[in-house]
Scaffold this motif. Structure first.
Motif, PDB file in Angstrom:
ATOM      1  N   ARG A  49      41.118  33.017  52.310  1.00  0.00           N
ATOM      2  CA  ARG A  49      41.642  33.640  51.082  1.00  0.00           C
ATOM      3  C   ARG A  49      41.428  32.722  49.899  1.00  0.00           C
TER       4      ARG A  49
ATOM      5  N   ARG B 252      40.090  39.009  37.139  1.00  0.00           N
ATOM      6  CA  ARG B 252      38.909  39.669  37.685  1.00  0.00           C
ATOM      7  C   ARG B 252      37.810  38.617  37.761  1.00  0.00           C
TER       8      ARG B 252
ATOM      9  N   GLN C   2      36.029  40.357  42.252  1.00  0.00           N
ATOM     10  CA  GLN C   2      37.177  40.340  43.167  1.00  0.00           C
ATOM     11  C   GLN C   2      38.454  39.986  42.412  1.00  0.00           C
TER      12      GLN C   2
END
Lengths: 187, 681, 121
Positions: B623, B586, B590
């Motif tokens: 990403r 975490r 996100q």
């Protein structure tokens, strides 16, 4: 019928080989691997180095020990024992890396091969070279270009371009040139 | 003295290829059946004219003949004697293509497709309303004067202003004297009084006798330039001395000029030498490939910048040299200063040298207007191609490699993305579709975007195909982006049916691989009914990057600094194990996947406890992922060497470098690692 | 040894002509279109011969010749046009503008030199 051998004194201090311009026919650098003798075309040998730690390459086949820095060029180092499917050996003071130039479909490459030790430079007459024996279908003999008998025994001449072809190296896991039993070296 | 033309031929080829580009751009810009843009046509005409002239001079006759037809057609157009029809423009465009091939063949001494050349010649001649010609017989020279004649009698009366054009009778007589034995009799009848004499005007006329076997043509040739400026008669001279009918009695002294070699022989010599030159120039054409060239054009400003920087480097070197001469610890400060300067100098120099290899992306984009023009015609679609950012610069190697992928993407947009006009109108869109091609710099990379306002991807079909092939698992929830990404998967895009169904055609996997090969990445964003946009991210320079060194076990790896977001220590309670997705941290609200690099790379002796190592958060392709390493080892600028030169491509590794201690360090391929982690692909 | 002004928008042509003439010992100035050439001439360059292409951007050869003939230094200077046209019409266009003569393209260096020598006398 003995092939002539050339003294290793022809090696210059840096390990670079001086080609004997007066020798007739082909010259081969012979080396020992697991008790057997092999030879490679001297024209393909760039230099001989002592073993030095290499940088591991992830997820490479076990016979690829890693890559080394050869005066700025990134050169892969192949353990020939593992390539032949034999057990690897701990590296000692005599362990050397023979740096060869290999021709492939995509051009020429420089590859280092780890062997137990180098022997002599062989200077056989063409007549002394016998064709590679047929070991049977289980064994890959495409990279043996011939056999030469010397005083101490037999030397298997390797076709370096096939043995170290990148295409083959990653298609086959390991290859084994099963052959004549190791011949005891003369003292 | 024989002059070797080969040295100018390279320039001729270069400027001819440029000329062809000019012609193509000009032809595409012509609006058929609209008002004639004279300037535009003139530009196209001049380009063709230059190629014709040059090819003639340098001995490429087939090119000359072919270009002559094109030039004649363009000439008619610019004089308004022929309408600029679509058919004519298309024929000319195809002729430009053919001419390009002919020039390449000429340069490489290769064969040309004669059928194609002939077919286009016929079309051009049809447009010109010429019948195909058969090779004309060489004109026969005038026979030398019949044996009973001695030579020729020439009456030459120049008009008053003959000399105003820079012509000089004496010069012409000298030329005549080379053809035979010349006797000159001036006629001063027209001379005015001295006070009225204009020195620039020609009042004299002459009667000349030329004894010899020179043909009439040769004599006429001498006066060729002044044909309209004089009265000239050339008559055969009989061997009996007949009183010539002169205009007025010769009153000046006769002048005899010496003879020279036969003019005829001289001509022959010239011809032979001409064909020899041509043969030599044909053979000497060097074999370079049409696509990649070993040379590059550099703006002077770039070269000057490098020269300046080298100058500064030399200064720094002198500083260091002086310091080194008698150094003691009290001058340590100065040493650090000099080293800093050295660092700056080298970085600057590096950057500027890399810029030399940079070319504007227009060299790749320039082929697209033509491509779109041709394809849209064939597919029956109306397209407006909008190009932006053509001056954005890219490394030459990258430019050479992205050409094909871009062609592929544009073809796809045209073929599958854009709808036919009727369909567009029904959907409430304008009949003309838009394809946009943009290039820009952003945060250390180059972005190239190919977008269209067409149908977008067909997600249902993709999803179905993904499930059918087992790439996607039934019952799982996939995001739109994940489904769209399927288009790049080899298994999917090579299927033939996909080209109709998914909205994109075959070969996207190859496109992606090509982009990755130059260190770039590619993404797609699609909105059904509205269109799709493909974004390609390319590195600015290939060979140098700033790297973060990390240790994993006994090995040292390098992470490109540009992709590093930050490095954090992990707290075990912040990590979740998610079935099928591995460990997730975490991180700033996100979920961040954790990649245990030591596992991936089989490193020995590495730190395995997540809390005892470091997590380097990296980003690529939009990403993020966390790379778990032992420790950070510092940052340095590294030059990238390819593993593939002597070895092969290794997944997860982008290249290698030589570290300061001489060891080889492997550079991580962040995009590749992120893909490895992606559960879908 | 003469001073020759060469005007042509094709770099390969310029190079070839310049090289040929220089090898023969002449002094050569090159210009890539009529405007540049006229500027040089107005700026004070005198020439023993001008060789100019006809089709050029900015200012074509015909206009250049007309303009040059209005300059005192170029009133009688021999001017040759380089023309690919073998039809009389085009050659006459140059002559009407005041050109001395023409050289038909394609020509080889030898032919160029022969013509130049003839004109320079």
């Amino acid at each position: 019928m003995n092939a002539k051998t050339t003294d290793l004194a022809t090696l210059s201090p840096r390990g670079l080989l001086k080609r004997d311009a007066t020798a007739e026919g082909l010259q081969y650098l012979t080396f020992s691997l697991a008790g057997e003798e092999y030879g490679i075309d001297i024209l393909k040998v760039q230099e001989i180095r002592g073993w030095a730690p290499v940088t591991k390459v992830p997820n490479a086949p076990p016979f690829v020990r890693g890559v080394m820095n050869l005066r700025g060029a990134i050169v892969p180092v192949i353990d020939l024992r593992l390539r032949f499917g034999l057990d690897s050996m701990a590296y000692t003071k005599t362990t050397v890396v023979i740096v060869v130039t290999v021709q492939s479909a995509s051009g020429s490459r420089i590859i280092g091969t780890v062997v137990d030790g180098v022997s002599d430079v062989l200077n056989p007459n063409a007549a002394d070279i016998q064709p590679p024996p047929d070991f049977g279908t289980a064994v890959h003999t495409e990279f043996i270009s011939g056999l030469v008998t010397i005083e101490a025994g037999m030397v298997m001449l390797l076709d370096v371009d096939r043995l170290l072809s990148v295409e083959e190296m990653f298609a086959l896991e390991s290859v084994r040139p099963a052959g004549e039993p190791a011949i005891a070296q003369a003292a | 003295m024989a002059i070797d033309l080969a040295q100018f031929i390279q320039t001729f080829f270069e400027e001819s290829f440029e000329g062809l580009d000019v012609m193509e751009a000009g032809l595409l810009a012509l609006e058929p059946d609209a008002a004639v843009d004279l300037e535009q046509i003139n530009t196209i005409f001049r380009a063709a004219h230059s190629i014709k002239g040059g090819s003639g001079t340098f001995g490429f006759k087939n090119v000359t003949d072919f270009t002559h037809l094109m030039e004649t057609l363009l000439d008619k157009m610019r004089e308004g004697r022929m309408a600029i029809s679509q058919a004519a423009v298309n024929t000319l465009l195809e002729s430009v293509d053919c001419l390009r091939e002919m020039l390449v063949a000429a340069r490489e001494n290769a064969q040309v497709d004669d059928e194609r050349v002939q077919a286009l010649r016929d079309r051009l001649m049809q447009l010109l309303e010429l019948k195909p010609t058969t090779p004309t017989a060489k004109p026969v020279n005038d026979p030398p004067p019949p044996p009973q004649t001695l030579g020729w009698r020439i009456q030459f009366q120049p008009h008053l202003h003959l000399m105003h054009s820079g012509n000089d009778p004496v010069r012409m007589f000298r030329e005549l004297a080379e053809l035979g034995e010349l006797t000159v009799r001036p006629n001063v009848a027209r001379l005015p009084r001295l006070v009225d004499l204009q020195p620039e005007d020609c009042y004299l006329s002459w009667e000349l006798d030329l004894i010899g076997i020179a043909p009439r043509d040769a004599i006429a040739e001498v006066f060729a330039w002044v044909e309209g400026d004089c009265e000239l008669t050339i008559e055969p001279l009989m061997d009996k001395v007949t009183t010539p009918a002169t205009v007025s009695p010769a009153s000046g002294p006769a002048v005899r000029l010496g003879t020279a070699e036969e003019g005829q022989q001289g001509e022959l010599l010239l011809e032979r030498r001409q064909s020899e030159d041509r043969r030599k120039s044909d053979r000497r054409a060097s074999p370079t490939t049409a696509t990649e060239s070993g040379s590059i054009r550099v703006g002077i400003d770039k070269v000057d910048a490098v020269i300046n920087l080298v100058g500064e480097l030399v200064t720094t070197q002198s500083m260091l040299s002086a310091l080194g001469e008698d150094f003691d610890m009290s001058r340590l400060d100065k040493l650090y200063e000099a080293l800093d300067q050295l660092d700056r100098n080298t970085r600057d120099l590096q950057e500027h040298v890399m810029r030399i290899r940079m070319l504007p992306v227009s060299s790749v984009f320039s082929r697209f207007p033509r491509l779109v023009h041709d394809m849209s015609g064939k597919l029956g679609k109306q397209v407006d191609l909008r190009i932006n950012g053509e001056q954005t610069e890219l490394d030459k190697t990258v430019i050479e490699k992205i050409g094909d992928p871009l062609v592929h993407l544009i073809r796809n947009s045209l073929d599958h993305g854009l709808e036919p006009p009727e369909e567009r109108i029904q959907a409430g869109k304008p009949a003309t579709g838009v394809i946009s091609l943009d290039a820009y710099h952003k945060s250390g990379s180059i972005f190239i975007e190919v977008g269209d306002d067409g149908r977008g991807l067909n997600r249902e079909a993709l999803l179905r195909k993904g499930l059918d092939t087992g790439l996607l698992k039934a019952g799982e929830d996939y995001s739109d982006e994940q489904i769209d990404e399927l288009i790049f998967h080899p298994g999917l895009s090579t299927a033939k049916q996909i080209s109709d169904v998914s909205g994109r055609g075959v070969g996207m996997d190859v496109v992606r691989r090509n982009i990755q090969d130059v260190g770039g990445s590619i993404q797609i964003a699609s909105h059904p009914g509205q269109g799709a946009r493909i974004t390609i991210c390319l590195p600015l320079t290939l060979a140098i990057l700033d790297g973060q060194l990390v240790s994993i076990g006994q090995d040292c790896y390098i992470i490109p600094l540009l992709s590093v977001i930050e490095s954090v220590q992990i707290r075990a309670d912040a990590v979740n194990r998610v079935a099928g997705r591995g460990e997730i941290l975490r991180f700033r609200g996100q979920p961040l996947p954790i990649l245990r690099l030591y596992e991936l790379f089989g490193a020995e002796g590495a730190v395995t406890d997540l809390e005892k190592g470091l997590l380097v958060v990296v980003e690529a392709d939009g990403r993020q992922v966390g790379l778990f390493v032992d420790d950070l080892l510092g940052q340095q600028q590294i030059s990238i060497k390819s593993l593939e030169k002597n070895f092969r491509r290794v997944s997860g590794v982008a290249g290698a470098t030589i570290l300061g201690d001489g060891r080889v360090g492997l550079i991580l391929d962040i995009s590749g690692l992120i893909r490895v982690n992606n559960p879908v692909l | 040894m003469a001073k020759i002004l060469v005007v042509d928008d094709s770099a390969s042509m310029r190079q070839m002509v310049e090289f040929t003439l220089k090898e023969a010992g002449h002094q050569v100035t090159v210009a890539e279109d009529g405007q540049v050439a006229l500027g040089i001439a107005k700026g004070g360059l005198t020439s023993d011969l001008v060789i100019t292409d006809v089709n050029m951007p900015n200012m074509d050869g015909i206009t250049l010749i007309r303009e040059l003939r209005t300059l005192a230094a170029y009133k009688f200077t021999p001017i040759l046009t380089l023309t690919t046209e073998s039809t009389t019409e085009k050659k006459m266009e140059g002559k009407d503008a005041g050109a001395t003569g023409w050289i038909v393209k394609p020509f080889n260096p030898e032919k160029l030199l022969a013509t130049v020598n003839k004109v320079l006398g």
